[in-house]
Motif scaffolding. Structure first.
Motif, short mmCIF file in Angstrom:
data_model
loop_
_atom_site.label_atom_id
_atom_site.label_comp_id
_atom_site.label_asym_id
_atom_site.label_seq_id
_atom_site.Cartn_x
_atom_site.Cartn_y
_atom_site.Cartn_z
N GLY A 41 55.66 21.75 32.97
CA GLY A 41 55.44 22.57 34.15
C GLY A 41 56.60 23.50 34.43
O GLY A 41 56.42 24.72 34.62
N ALA A 42 57.80 22.94 34.43
CA ALA A 42 58.99 23.75 34.71
C ALA A 42 59.21 24.80 33.62
O ALA A 42 59.59 25.94 33.91
CB ALA A 42 60.21 22.85 34.84
N ASN A 43 58.98 24.42 32.37
CA ASN A 43 59.12 25.39 31.27
C ASN A 43 58.18 26.57 31.46
O ASN A 43 58.55 27.73 31.26
CB ASN A 43 58.82 24.72 29.93
N GLN A 44 56.93 26.28 31.82
CA GLN A 44 55.94 27.34 32.00
C GLN A 44 56.27 28.20 33.22
O GLN A 44 56.12 29.43 33.19
CB GLN A 44 54.55 26.74 32.09
N ALA A 45 56.76 27.58 34.28
CA ALA A 45 57.13 28.34 35.48
C ALA A 45 58.31 29.26 35.19
O ALA A 45 58.31 30.44 35.56
CB ALA A 45 57.46 27.38 36.62
N ALA A 46 59.33 28.73 34.52
CA ALA A 46 60.51 29.54 34.19
C ALA A 46 60.13 30.70 33.28
O ALA A 46 60.58 31.84 33.47
CB ALA A 46 61.58 28.67 33.54
N ALA A 47 59.31 30.41 32.27
CA ALA A 47 58.88 31.48 31.34
C ALA A 47 58.11 32.56 32.08
O ALA A 47 58.35 33.75 31.89
CB ALA A 47 58.04 30.88 30.22
N ALA A 48 57.17 32.15 32.93
CA ALA A 48 56.35 33.12 33.66
C ALA A 48 57.21 34.00 34.55
O ALA A 48 56.99 35.22 34.65
CB ALA A 48 55.29 32.39 34.48
N ALA A 49 58.19 33.40 35.22
CA ALA A 49 59.06 34.19 36.09
C ALA A 49 59.89 35.17 35.29
O ALA A 49 60.05 36.34 35.68
CB ALA A 49 59.97 33.25 36.89
N ARG A 50 60.40 34.74 34.15
CA ARG A 50 61.20 35.64 33.31
C ARG A 50 60.35 36.74 32.71
O ARG A 50 60.84 37.84 32.44
CB ARG A 50 61.92 34.84 32.24
N LEU A 51 59.06 36.47 32.51
CA LEU A 51 58.14 37.49 32.01
C LEU A 51 57.73 38.48 33.09
O LEU A 51 57.13 39.51 32.79
CB LEU A 51 56.90 36.83 31.42
N GLY A 52 58.05 38.16 34.35
CA GLY A 52 57.82 39.12 35.43
C GLY A 52 56.82 38.71 36.49
O GLY A 52 56.59 39.46 37.44
N ALA A 53 56.20 37.53 36.38
CA ALA A 53 55.25 37.10 37.40
C ALA A 53 55.96 36.62 38.65
O ALA A 53 57.15 36.27 38.62
CB ALA A 53 54.36 35.98 36.85
N GLN A 54 55.24 36.61 39.75
CA GLN A 54 55.73 36.05 41.01
C GLN A 54 55.32 34.58 41.02
O GLN A 54 54.14 34.26 41.20
CB GLN A 54 55.13 36.80 42.20
#
Length: 275
Positions: A41-54
């Motif tokens: 979960g944390a890996n996916q959240a961190a990746a998504a944020a770094r990719l530009g999602a809110q």
């Protein structure tokens, strides 16, 4: 960019880097130890944020130093951690062995992840929700019953899926082994299947609608690559990418992740990976 809520696990990753993976009962020496922020979960959240999602994260950590560290790591990645609870159980831990080719063996101690709860969390109709199976199936079923918008599920680790979940989830993401272990996914509306060095495919009710090759890279650590792929594919599909372009973009993100030793790799904005 998309509003994304990730409901899932938060772990400390303890990784031993060795020349080769041990056989059953065998001890391998000469390893190097890493201690990183992790959890699907944390890996996916961190990746998504770094990719530009809110991005906001719904999860649980221990009321301990590791829990504070995990929250800080997510915050540093740009993730809203207001719904990451501090609970009485110890922060989840993954024990990982990685060989010289980037292949791995993982044992997870769920700890606080067993207490993840969505009570008091409101989900908007315009919001994408991404979950995994490192949280309880009961909680995943609750998400299927309550999330009003787009729901994606990284169905890993593999386990039987109840009809409520199968009928509700908009996008399943699995690797080829998980797809083979969950034959019920043949009837799912949309499934992304990753094949490692052979690329990835999108299937609608078992029929392939897009297939792309992998991006060539030198693997360092495969632990966070699938999670980065999940984040990128979910965002790309929700941004209106074609199935093939979404897959190609996600494969490029996964290739960047596999070349990074961390489970929560440094990534550029999503546009940098668009073919």
């Amino acid at each position: 960019m998309q509003k994304l809520t990730v409901v899932g696990s938060v772990n400390v990753d303890l990784t031993a880097i060795v020349d080769r993976l041990p056989e059953p009962g065998e001890t391998i020496g000469g390893g190097r130890l890493r201690r990183d922020a992790g959890g699907k979960g944390a890996n996916q959240a961190a990746a998504a944020a770094r990719l530009g999602a809110q991005v906001r994260m719904v999860g649980a950590v221990g009321d301990d130093a590791d829990g504070q560290w995990m929250r800080s790591a997510l915050t540093d990645a740009g993730v809203d951690t207001a719904h990451v609870a501090a609970v009485s159980e110890a922060t989840g831990t993954a024990l990982i062995v990685v060989d010289a080719d980037g292949e791995n063996q993982i044992a997870v101690c769920e700890g606080a992840n067993a207490l993840v709860d969505i009570d008091g969390v409101e989900f908007g109709a315009d919001e994408t929700v991404l979950a995994q199976l490192e949280i309880s199936m009961e909680l995943v079923t609750r998400l299927a019953e309550t999330v009003p918008g787009y729901l994606a599920l990284n169905a890993a680790p593999a386990q039987p899926l109840p009809r409520t979940v199968l009928d509700r989830v908009d996008l399943f993401i699995v690797n080829e082994t998980e797809y083979a272990l969950m034959p019920e996914l043949r009837d799912a509306p949309l499934v992304a299947v990753t094949y490692g060095a052979k690329g990835a495919a999108l299937l609608e009710r078992g029929e392939t609608v897009a297939s792309v090759p992998a991006v060539a890279t030198t693997p360092v650590n495969t632990v966070g690559a699938g999670d980065a792929f999940c984040a990128a594919l979910t965002i790309a599909l929700r941004e209106g990418f074609s199935p093939a372009d979404a897959l190609s973009t996600a494969c490029a993100v996964g290739a960047a992740a596999v070349a990074d030793p961390a489970s929560q790799p440094a990534l550029q904005a999503l546009a940098a990976y668009v073919p």
